[in-house]
Design a protein around this motif. Structure first.
Motif, PDB file in Angstrom:
ATOM      1  N   GLU A 132      39.641  35.348  33.729  1.00 36.53           N
ATOM      2  CA  GLU A 132      40.350  36.242  32.819  1.00 36.53           C
ATOM      3  C   GLU A 132      39.705  36.254  31.438  1.00 36.53           C
ATOM      4  O   GLU A 132      39.546  37.317  30.833  1.00 36.53           O
ATOM      5  N   ALA A 133      39.298  35.097  30.942  1.00 38.29           N
ATOM      6  CA  ALA A 133      38.670  35.022  29.624  1.00 38.29           C
ATOM      7  C   ALA A 133      37.348  35.786  29.594  1.00 38.29           C
ATOM      8  O   ALA A 133      36.979  36.359  28.566  1.00 38.29           O
ATOM      9  N   LEU A 134      36.662  35.807  30.715  1.00 37.73           N
ATOM     10  CA  LEU A 134      35.384  36.521  30.811  1.00 37.73           C
ATOM     11  C   LEU A 134      35.561  37.956  31.300  1.00 37.73           C
ATOM     12  O   LEU A 134      34.574  38.637  31.573  1.00 37.73           O
ATOM     13  N   THR A 135      36.791  38.389  31.404  1.00 36.91           N
ATOM     14  CA  THR A 135      37.178  39.715  31.916  1.00 36.91           C
ATOM     15  C   THR A 135      36.522  40.012  33.275  1.00 36.91           C
ATOM     16  O   THR A 135      36.050  41.115  33.534  1.00 36.91           O
ATOM     17  N   LEU A 136      36.534  39.016  34.139  1.00 36.51           N
ATOM     18  CA  LEU A 136      35.971  39.153  35.481  1.00 36.51           C
ATOM     19  C   LEU A 136      37.036  39.129  36.566  1.00 36.51           C
ATOM     20  O   LEU A 136      36.736  39.349  37.739  1.00 36.51           O
ATOM     21  N   ARG A 137      38.263  38.864  36.231  1.00 45.68           N
ATOM     22  CA  ARG A 137      39.337  38.683  37.207  1.00 45.68           C
ATOM     23  C   ARG A 137      39.472  39.855  38.174  1.00 45.68           C
ATOM     24  O   ARG A 137      39.673  39.675  39.360  1.00 45.68           O
ATOM     25  N   ASP A 138      39.326  41.066  37.681  1.00 43.27           N
ATOM     26  CA  ASP A 138      39.522  42.252  38.512  1.00 43.27           C
ATOM     27  C   ASP A 138      38.438  42.455  39.557  1.00 43.27           C
ATOM     28  O   ASP A 138      38.579  43.293  40.446  1.00 43.27           O
ATOM     29  N   TYR A 139      37.357  41.685  39.477  1.00 45.86           N
ATOM     30  CA  TYR A 139      36.273  41.813  40.453  1.00 45.86           C
ATOM     31  C   TYR A 139      36.503  40.968  41.702  1.00 45.86           C
ATOM     32  O   TYR A 139      35.715  41.028  42.639  1.00 45.86           O
ATOM     33  N   PHE A 140      37.575  40.182  41.727  1.00 43.88           N
ATOM     34  CA  PHE A 140      37.836  39.283  42.843  1.00 43.88           C
ATOM     35  C   PHE A 140      39.173  39.605  43.495  1.00 43.88           C
ATOM     36  O   PHE A 140      40.197  39.653  42.825  1.00 43.88           O
ATOM     37  N   GLN A 141      39.163  39.805  44.794  1.00 41.15           N
ATOM     38  CA  GLN A 141      40.397  40.067  45.531  1.00 41.15           C
ATOM     39  C   GLN A 141      41.125  38.782  45.879  1.00 41.15           C
ATOM     40  O   GLN A 141      42.333  38.786  46.074  1.00 41.15           O
TER      41      GLN A 141
END
Length: 95
Positions: free
Chosen positions: A5-14
């Motif tokens: 979430e801090a790296l704004t990558l959360r949405d890339y993982f299901q």
């Protein structure tokens, strides 16, 4: 999750699993088999990309193909000694 979430990558993982998500941890194959089952993909069609002997062992035990990167955490030994199916110098080589 906080790091993603801090790296704004959360949405890339299901689906994400941490060290405490299942009773077994790498190098046990359970986490990888859990992911394969979740996505309904046969293990022989999966690829484990890792930087340590534990990653490569887990992948092999799960029936995944394995690919290693030579940097990262590996107990001070070259990951190539774990005999992965392949080795890339950087993740950029995958795309």
């Amino acid at each position: 999750m906080r790091i993603l979430e801090a790296l704004t990558l959360r949405d890339y993982f299901q689906l994400t699993l941490g060290g405490d998500s299942l009773p077994e941890k790498k190098p046990h194959p359970a986490p990888l088999l859990h992911l394969a089952a979740h996505f309904e993909i046969a293990p022989q069609h999966c690829l484990m990309v890792g930087d340590s002997r534990h990653d490569i062992e887990a992948g092999k035990r799960a029936g995944f193909r394995t690919l290693a990167v030579p940097y990262g955490y590996n107990h001070g030994e070259p990951v190539a000694t774990s005999a992965p199916d392949g080795l890339v110098e950087s993740l950029q080589e995958l795309v």
